[in-house]
Design a protein around this motif. Structure first.
Motif, mmCIF file in Angstrom:
data_model
loop_
_atom_site.group_PDB
_atom_site.id
_atom_site.type_symbol
_atom_site.label_atom_id
_atom_site.label_comp_id
_atom_site.label_asym_id
_atom_site.label_seq_id
_atom_site.Cartn_x
_atom_site.Cartn_y
_atom_site.Cartn_z
ATOM 1 N N GLY A 16 10.088 6.785 5.892
ATOM 2 C CA GLY A 16 9.279 5.988 4.980
ATOM 3 C C GLY A 16 9.686 6.252 3.549
ATOM 4 N N HIS A 17 9.059 5.572 2.628
ATOM 5 C CA HIS A 17 9.390 5.690 1.214
ATOM 6 C C HIS A 17 8.755 6.923 0.589
ATOM 7 C CE1 HIS A 17 10.402 1.162 0.389
ATOM 8 N NE2 HIS A 17 11.371 1.811 1.001
ATOM 9 N N VAL A 18 9.574 7.758 -0.015
ATOM 10 C CA VAL A 18 9.037 8.715 -0.972
ATOM 11 C C VAL A 18 8.668 7.904 -2.212
ATOM 12 C CG1 VAL A 18 11.292 9.242 -1.976
ATOM 13 C CG2 VAL A 18 9.473 10.920 -2.127
ATOM 14 N N THR A 19 7.596 8.290 -2.892
ATOM 15 C CA THR A 19 7.120 7.462 -3.993
ATOM 16 C C THR A 19 7.012 8.242 -5.293
ATOM 17 O OG1 THR A 19 4.744 7.893 -3.731
ATOM 18 C CG2 THR A 19 5.719 6.173 -2.339
ATOM 19 N N GLN A 20 6.887 7.477 -6.355
ATOM 20 C CA GLN A 20 6.418 7.999 -7.625
ATOM 21 C C GLN A 20 5.016 7.454 -7.840
ATOM 22 O OE1 GLN A 20 9.628 6.616 -10.270
ATOM 23 N NE2 GLN A 20 10.095 8.766 -10.657
ATOM 24 N N ASP A 21 4.100 8.325 -8.195
ATOM 25 C CA ASP A 21 2.725 7.912 -8.459
ATOM 26 C C ASP A 21 2.440 8.065 -9.945
ATOM 27 O OD1 ASP A 21 2.485 7.492 -5.757
ATOM 28 O OD2 ASP A 21 1.440 9.372 -5.359
ATOM 29 N N LEU A 29 5.714 13.063 -7.866
ATOM 30 C CA LEU A 29 6.208 12.770 -6.530
ATOM 31 C C LEU A 29 5.028 12.568 -5.590
ATOM 32 C CD1 LEU A 29 8.961 12.670 -4.956
ATOM 33 C CD2 LEU A 29 8.452 15.016 -4.252
ATOM 34 N N GLY A 30 5.116 11.539 -4.743
ATOM 35 C CA GLY A 30 4.029 11.273 -3.821
ATOM 36 C C GLY A 30 4.512 10.584 -2.566
ATOM 37 N N GLY A 31 3.560 10.059 -1.823
ATOM 38 C CA GLY A 31 3.876 9.335 -0.594
ATOM 39 C C GLY A 31 3.683 10.182 0.648
ATOM 40 N N THR A 32 3.416 9.500 1.749
ATOM 41 C CA THR A 32 3.260 10.173 3.033
ATOM 42 C C THR A 32 4.445 11.065 3.344
ATOM 43 O OG1 THR A 32 1.901 8.378 3.918
ATOM 44 C CG2 THR A 32 3.031 9.766 5.524
ATOM 45 N N VAL A 33 5.645 10.580 3.076
ATOM 46 C CA VAL A 33 6.857 11.343 3.366
ATOM 47 C C VAL A 33 6.811 12.713 2.704
ATOM 48 C CG1 VAL A 33 9.312 11.442 2.820
ATOM 49 C CG2 VAL A 33 8.369 9.414 3.893
ATOM 50 N N SER A 34 6.412 12.758 1.444
ATOM 51 C CA SER A 34 6.400 14.024 0.709
ATOM 52 C C SER A 34 5.370 14.986 1.289
ATOM 53 C CB SER A 34 6.121 13.777 -0.768
ATOM 54 O OG SER A 34 7.097 12.939 -1.340
ATOM 55 N N TYR A 35 4.136 14.529 1.444
ATOM 56 C CA TYR A 35 3.072 15.404 1.927
ATOM 57 C C TYR A 35 3.317 15.860 3.369
ATOM 58 C CZ TYR A 35 0.230 14.347 -2.191
ATOM 59 O OH TYR A 35 -0.245 14.244 -3.477
ATOM 60 N N VAL A 113 8.661 12.445 15.825
ATOM 61 C CA VAL A 113 9.041 11.418 14.848
ATOM 62 C C VAL A 113 7.771 10.819 14.268
ATOM 63 C CG1 VAL A 113 10.192 9.212 14.484
ATOM 64 C CG2 VAL A 113 11.202 10.899 16.037
ATOM 65 N N HIS A 114 7.717 10.800 12.958
ATOM 66 C CA HIS A 114 6.547 10.282 12.238
ATOM 67 C C HIS A 114 6.982 9.057 11.447
ATOM 68 C CE1 HIS A 114 3.176 11.357 9.077
ATOM 69 N NE2 HIS A 114 3.180 10.081 9.393
ATOM 70 N N LEU A 115 6.443 7.911 11.797
ATOM 71 C CA LEU A 115 6.690 6.679 11.047
ATOM 72 C C LEU A 115 5.581 6.543 10.014
ATOM 73 C CD1 LEU A 115 7.695 4.187 13.898
ATOM 74 C CD2 LEU A 115 9.145 5.767 12.602
ATOM 75 N N GLY A 116 5.964 6.617 8.720
ATOM 76 C CA GLY A 116 4.970 6.614 7.658
ATOM 77 C C GLY A 116 5.232 5.567 6.604
ATOM 78 N N PRO A 117 5.192 4.273 6.953
ATOM 79 C CA PRO A 117 5.452 3.228 5.952
ATOM 80 C C PRO A 117 4.361 3.188 4.890
ATOM 81 C CG PRO A 117 4.551 2.245 7.939
ATOM 82 C CD PRO A 117 4.801 3.688 8.262
ATOM 83 N N LEU A 118 4.771 2.851 3.659
ATOM 84 C CA LEU A 118 3.827 2.679 2.560
ATOM 85 C C LEU A 118 3.886 1.294 1.944
ATOM 86 C CD1 LEU A 118 4.000 6.071 0.626
ATOM 87 C CD2 LEU A 118 2.185 5.242 2.116
ATOM 88 N N ALA A 119 5.009 0.605 2.133
ATOM 89 C CA ALA A 119 5.183 -0.711 1.495
ATOM 90 C C ALA A 119 5.907 -1.665 2.436
ATOM 91 C CB ALA A 119 5.938 -0.565 0.181
ATOM 92 N N ASP A 120 5.524 -1.627 3.719
ATOM 93 C CA ASP A 120 6.127 -2.503 4.727
ATOM 94 C C ASP A 120 7.639 -2.330 4.778
ATOM 95 O OD1 ASP A 120 5.887 -4.353 6.789
ATOM 96 O OD2 ASP A 120 6.174 -6.074 5.475
ATOM 97 N N ALA A 227 -4.500 14.168 1.629
ATOM 98 C CA ALA A 227 -5.177 14.887 2.707
ATOM 99 C C ALA A 227 -4.962 14.206 4.058
ATOM 100 C CB ALA A 227 -6.667 15.009 2.405
ATOM 101 N N GLY A 228 -4.975 12.875 4.066
ATOM 102 C CA GLY A 228 -4.754 12.161 5.322
ATOM 103 C C GLY A 228 -3.364 12.365 5.875
ATOM 104 N N ASP A 229 -2.374 12.442 4.993
ATOM 105 C CA ASP A 229 -0.991 12.677 5.431
ATOM 106 C C ASP A 229 -0.814 14.102 5.945
ATOM 107 O OD1 ASP A 229 -0.303 10.071 4.519
ATOM 108 O OD2 ASP A 229 -0.117 10.852 2.478
#
Length: 287
Positions: A16-21, A29-35, A113-120, A227-229
């Motif tokens: 999934g996408h690592v993000t900038q918040d 740094l943010g996103g499901t991938v990071s956490y 394997v964890h599929l963690g999409p954030l932006a489709d 927390a959810g991630d």
């Protein structure tokens, strides 16, 4: 953090996408991938990430994690604004999509394997690429849309009926489905294990036609972002280890509750906390 075009096998793979918040006047740094990746690392696992982001994005906070970075002109960037009616979210940039061809061959047999999409950014066919893995999903990025003003809105998950039968576990927030219990019932009928998180209220776990609720301990909440991630990664790892969703949920609930006591990415657990919560679950078996 290691970047390369050739990797050895890993124990936990997240896609999934690592993000900038956007926070204040800066970016973090943010996103499901990071956490999730940092949580899996705390378990002592060898962790791999497949993501797309700008080549100049600083990923030093992911030190010790193997990152396969697909070059993108931009990094997915989110901005959350609290309001009396709830969080308003904008997405300012969206990185390149990820495909099965972006997965290093050595990672196709990863145990978890964890599929963690954030932006489709992940197509529904990705779930079929790992037939011998425990495949866990956090689907929020498949439940998001946005308009011309970059305002993020909820939408129905268009490929749920295609993806869920191919996966092993789904962790989602009740907010992702706007509290629609009909969707909960539908998803629970399509996948072996469903977890519905409800913030500070805890979560419901659906398994084998049964449902149980798990309440977190009361903590001094500083920041609930991520927390959810953290819960999801902990749950998938313990589900693989225990083969028991009830015990996996008991453990993951403790980890996630602890995470809100620290801000941002610092909320991920450390190895001592993983050992402590593991011992607590083992020493106090469910009745």
């Amino acid at each position: 953090m290691h970047t390369s075009t050739s990797f050895d096998p890993v124990d936990y793979l997240i896609i999934g996408h690592v993000t900038q918040d956007v926070v204040g006047n800066g970016l973090i740094l943010g996103g499901t991938v990071s956490y999730a990746s940092l949580t899996a690392k705390a378990f002592g696992l060898r962790v791999g990430i497949v993501t797309a982001c700008s080549i100049d994005l600083d990923l030093t906070q992911l030190d010790g994690i193997f990152v396969h970075r697909k070059a993108s002109p931009v990094t997915s960037t989110f901005e959350n604004t609290p309001t009396p009616a709830g969080r308003v979210q904008h997405i300012h940039h969206v990185a390149e999509k990820l495909t099965i061809n972006d997965i290093p061959p050595a990672w196709l047999d990863t145990p978890i394997v964890h599929l963690g999409p954030l932006a489709d950014e992940i197509g529904p066919e990705m779930v079929t690429a790992f037939p011998d893995s425990l495949v866990g999903i956090t689907p929020q990025g498949w439940m998001r849309g946005w308009d011309g003003d970059h305002l993020v809105t909820y939408r129905d998950w268009p490929h749920a009926s295609q993806v869920l039968p191919q996966a092993d576990a789904l962790v989602m927030s009740i907010e992702d489905i706007r509290g629609n219990e009909d969707i909960v019932a539908d998803y629970a009928s399509r996948i072996p294990v469903l977890v519905v998180t409800e913030g500070a209220k805890g979560e419901r776990v659906y398994w084998n036609g049964d449902v149980r609720h798990f309440s977190p301990p009361i903590e001094n909440e500083v920041d609930a972002v991520g927390a959810g991630d953290i819960f999801a990664a902990s749950f998938f790892i313990k589900l693989k280890q225990y083969q028991d969703p009830w015990e996996a949920a008991r453990f993951a609930t403790l980890v996630a509750a602890n995470s809100v006591t620290r801000p941002g990415i610092t909320g991920v657990p450390n190895r001592n906390e993983i050992r402590r919560f593991t011992a607590e679950v083992l020493e106090n078996p469910a009745r």
